[in-house]
Design a protein around this motif. Structure first.
Motif, PDB file in Angstrom:
ATOM      1  N   PRO A 156      50.129  29.023  26.916  1.00 16.22           N
ATOM      2  CA  PRO A 156      48.983  28.667  27.761  1.00 16.22           C
ATOM      3  C   PRO A 156      49.082  29.265  29.165  1.00 16.22           C
ATOM      4  N   GLN A 157      50.295  29.358  29.700  1.00 16.25           N
ATOM      5  CA  GLN A 157      50.461  29.932  31.036  1.00 16.25           C
ATOM      6  C   GLN A 157      50.134  31.422  31.038  1.00 16.25           C
ATOM      7  N   THR A 158      50.463  32.100  29.953  1.00 14.95           N
ATOM      8  CA  THR A 158      50.102  33.523  29.836  1.00 14.95           C
ATOM      9  C   THR A 158      48.591  33.683  29.861  1.00 14.95           C
ATOM     10  N   THR A 159      47.897  32.814  29.124  1.00 17.43           N
ATOM     11  CA  THR A 159      46.435  32.885  29.117  1.00 17.43           C
ATOM     12  C   THR A 159      45.870  32.727  30.522  1.00 17.43           C
ATOM     13  N   LEU A 160      46.382  31.773  31.273  1.00 17.52           N
ATOM     14  CA  LEU A 160      45.857  31.535  32.621  1.00 17.52           C
ATOM     15  C   LEU A 160      46.095  32.744  33.524  1.00 17.52           C
ATOM     16  N   LYS A 161      47.296  33.302  33.473  1.00 19.48           N
ATOM     17  CA  LYS A 161      47.608  34.458  34.312  1.00 19.48           C
ATOM     18  C   LYS A 161      46.775  35.674  33.934  1.00 19.48           C
ATOM     19  N   LYS A 162      46.693  35.945  32.625  1.00 19.92           N
ATOM     20  CA  LYS A 162      45.952  37.111  32.165  1.00 19.92           C
ATOM     21  C   LYS A 162      44.456  36.958  32.414  1.00 19.92           C
ATOM     22  N   THR A 163      43.938  35.748  32.212  1.00 20.80           N
ATOM     23  CA  THR A 163      42.511  35.513  32.444  1.00 20.80           C
ATOM     24  C   THR A 163      42.154  35.784  33.898  1.00 20.80           C
ATOM     25  N   LYS A 164      42.912  35.210  34.810  1.00 26.98           N
ATOM     26  CA  LYS A 164      42.634  35.424  36.232  1.00 26.98           C
ATOM     27  C   LYS A 164      42.692  36.904  36.590  1.00 26.98           C
ATOM     28  N   TYR A 165      43.746  37.582  36.135  1.00 19.69           N
ATOM     29  CA  TYR A 165      43.924  38.995  36.479  1.00 19.69           C
ATOM     30  C   TYR A 165      42.815  39.864  35.877  1.00 19.69           C
ATOM     31  N   LEU A 166      42.535  39.686  34.580  1.00 25.53           N
ATOM     32  CA  LEU A 166      41.559  40.548  33.907  1.00 25.53           C
ATOM     33  C   LEU A 166      40.136  40.278  34.379  1.00 25.53           C
ATOM     34  N   VAL A 167      39.812  39.027  34.664  1.00 22.64           N
ATOM     35  CA  VAL A 167      38.493  38.735  35.222  1.00 22.64           C
ATOM     36  C   VAL A 167      38.339  39.424  36.577  1.00 22.64           C
ATOM     37  N   GLU A 168      39.359  39.347  37.409  1.00 23.21           N
ATOM     38  CA  GLU A 168      39.288  40.028  38.708  1.00 23.21           C
ATOM     39  C   GLU A 168      39.039  41.515  38.523  1.00 23.21           C
ATOM     40  N   GLN A 169      39.750  42.136  37.586  1.00 25.87           N
ATOM     41  CA  GLN A 169      39.558  43.573  37.347  1.00 25.87           C
ATOM     42  C   GLN A 169      38.154  43.862  36.805  1.00 25.87           C
ATOM     43  N   SER A 170      37.647  42.963  35.973  1.00 28.14           N
ATOM     44  CA  SER A 170      36.333  43.186  35.362  1.00 28.14           C
ATOM     45  C   SER A 170      35.197  43.085  36.369  1.00 28.14           C
ATOM     46  N   MET A 171      35.456  42.456  37.512  1.00 29.48           N
ATOM     47  CA  MET A 171      34.449  42.375  38.562  1.00 29.48           C
ATOM     48  C   MET A 171      34.282  43.716  39.282  1.00 29.48           C
ATOM     49  N   LYS A 172      35.265  44.597  39.153  1.00 24.53           N
ATOM     50  CA  LYS A 172      35.286  45.829  39.936  1.00 24.53           C
ATOM     51  C   LYS A 172      34.752  47.038  39.171  1.00 24.53           C
ATOM     52  N   ILE A 173      34.629  46.920  37.837  1.00 25.61           N
ATOM     53  CA  ILE A 173      34.159  48.039  37.041  1.00 25.61           C
ATOM     54  C   ILE A 173      32.648  48.203  37.199  1.00 25.61           C
ATOM     55  N   ASP A 174      32.181  49.445  37.147  1.00 26.45           N
ATOM     56  CA  ASP A 174      30.753  49.739  37.222  1.00 26.45           C
ATOM     57  C   ASP A 174      30.028  48.979  36.108  1.00 26.45           C
ATOM     58  N   ARG A 175      29.081  48.159  36.488  1.00 27.47           N
ATOM     59  CA  ARG A 175      28.427  47.279  35.507  1.00 27.47           C
ATOM     60  C   ARG A 175      27.678  48.061  34.429  1.00 27.47           C
ATOM     61  N   THR A 176      27.271  49.285  34.721  1.00 20.25           N
ATOM     62  CA  THR A 176      26.568  50.071  33.698  1.00 20.25           C
ATOM     63  C   THR A 176      27.484  50.405  32.521  1.00 20.25           C
ATOM     64  N   LYS A 177      28.797  50.450  32.757  1.00 16.13           N
ATOM     65  CA  LYS A 177      29.737  50.739  31.673  1.00 16.13           C
ATOM     66  C   LYS A 177      29.892  49.552  30.719  1.00 16.13           C
ATOM     67  N   LEU A 178      29.489  48.381  31.173  1.00 11.44           N
ATOM     68  CA  LEU A 178      29.657  47.161  30.396  1.00 11.44           C
ATOM     69  C   LEU A 178      28.440  46.819  29.544  1.00 11.44           C
ATOM     70  N   GLN A 179      27.342  47.501  29.769  1.00 12.48           N
ATOM     71  CA  GLN A 179      26.089  47.144  29.109  1.00 12.48           C
ATOM     72  C   GLN A 179      26.163  47.373  27.595  1.00 12.48           C
ATOM     73  N   ILE A 180      25.523  46.496  26.868  1.00 12.43           N
ATOM     74  CA  ILE A 180      25.277  46.678  25.433  1.00 12.43           C
ATOM     75  C   ILE A 180      23.773  46.759  25.242  1.00 12.43           C
ATOM     76  N   GLU A 181      23.318  47.817  24.603  1.00  6.84           N
ATOM     77  CA  GLU A 181      21.883  48.046  24.448  1.00  6.84           C
ATOM     78  C   GLU A 181      21.322  47.187  23.322  1.00  6.84           C
ATOM     79  N   LEU A 182      20.180  46.592  23.589  1.00  9.01           N
ATOM     80  CA  LEU A 182      19.503  45.810  22.555  1.00  9.01           C
ATOM     81  C   LEU A 182      18.946  46.729  21.474  1.00  9.01           C
ATOM     82  N   PRO A 183      19.121  46.375  20.187  1.00  9.26           N
ATOM     83  CA  PRO A 183      18.468  47.137  19.117  1.00  9.26           C
ATOM     84  C   PRO A 183      16.942  47.094  19.267  1.00  9.26           C
TER      85      PRO A 183
END
Length: 264
Positions: free
Chosen positions: A187-214
């Motif tokens: 559980p402690q690994t989940t908390l550490k990784k979640t915090k770190y990866l969420v922080e990183q995901s805030m910095k990526i260009d949002r257009t790279k994250l988009q999923i196009e609707l069919p």
């Protein structure tokens, strides 16, 4: 930057049997606390990554799971259900920069999480011929408002499922399902990784994250009970497929959400 978080429980660290996810069950309290901790880790990561405002949807069962006494300022939480078609992402609109899903799980029909399902335990759902996860349904709902999903935590099979749609989305696997068991990280690994990866995901260009609707949606709701399938096939635009399936076709994804709201 406004961030939206939707949180479920079947994909958090440790949950393995249904009694660990049910509000009135004696096994529930431990996993309610873990769900809350994982949500708080995501909130901390989002603020560290530049979020200024967060709307949190408690999206499991009663919608009254997350312990709110430690919620930070600038976080609002939706408890209970608004009864609108946006369902697990109620309140999400185009004012949000990106979304985060915590504790999500594999789709109904999957053998990779003993708690796998999609919206209901009474039916499985296919969209355009593929078993649909709650991740996919809610990511498409976010896409209606041009909001990308940046991070998802949940079981290993879900992270593999997400990569097929967009491998730029940050994910973290809390567990792997084997039969009626789960193999979990600390559980402690989940908390550490979640915090770190969420922080990183805030910095990526949002257009790279988009999923196009069919452009077109063929939805199949495959019921355990063929009588319920027959009854629900009278929903406007739906048809009955022997022996236990309702089929619905549309070019408008909101109509898919409306269908799921009434038939699952």
């Amino acid at each position: 930057m406004k961030v939206y978080i939707s949180a479920d429980i079947e994909g958090i660290t440790g949950t393995t049997v249904w009694s660990e996810t049910e509000l009135s069950a004696p096994d529930y309290a431990q996993f309610q606390k873990q769900m809350t901790k994982e949500v708080l880790a995501a909130i901390e990561g989002a603020f560290a990554g530049g979020a200024t405002e967060i709307l949190l949807k408690d999206a499991h069962d009663s919608g009254r799971n997350i312990l709110i006494e430690n919620m930070p300022e600038n976080v609002k939480i939706i408890r209970g259900w608004t009864q609108e078609p946006m369902c697990m992402v109620a309140g999400l609109d185009s004012s949000f920069d990106r979304a985060i899903f915590i504790g999500y799980h594999s789709e109904g029909g999957s053998e990779k999480n003993p708690l796998a399902h999609t919206l209901s335990l009474l039916a499985d759902i296919k969209i355009n011929g593929e078993y649909a996860s709650e991740f996919l349904i809610n990511t498409y709902a976010a896409a209606l408002h041009d909001v990308p999903v940046a991070f998802v935590s949940g079981d290993q099979a879900l992270t593999e499922h997400i990569a097929r749609y967009n491998d730029q989305i940050f994910t973290f696997a809390t567990k792997e399902g084997v039969g009626h068991a789960t193999i979990n990280v600390s559980p402690q690994t989940t908390l550490k990784k979640t915090k770190y990866l969420v922080e990183q995901s805030m910095k990526i260009d949002r257009t790279k994250l988009q999923i196009e609707l069919p452009k077109h949606f063929t939805v199949e709701i495959i019921y355990k009970d063929h009588i319920k399938a027959y009854r629900n096939s009278f929903y406007p635009g739906a048809t009955f497929k022997p022996h236990n399936t309702v089929q619905f076709e549309t070019t408008e994804y909101f109509e898919v959400l409306r269908l799921l709201q009434f038939l699952t």
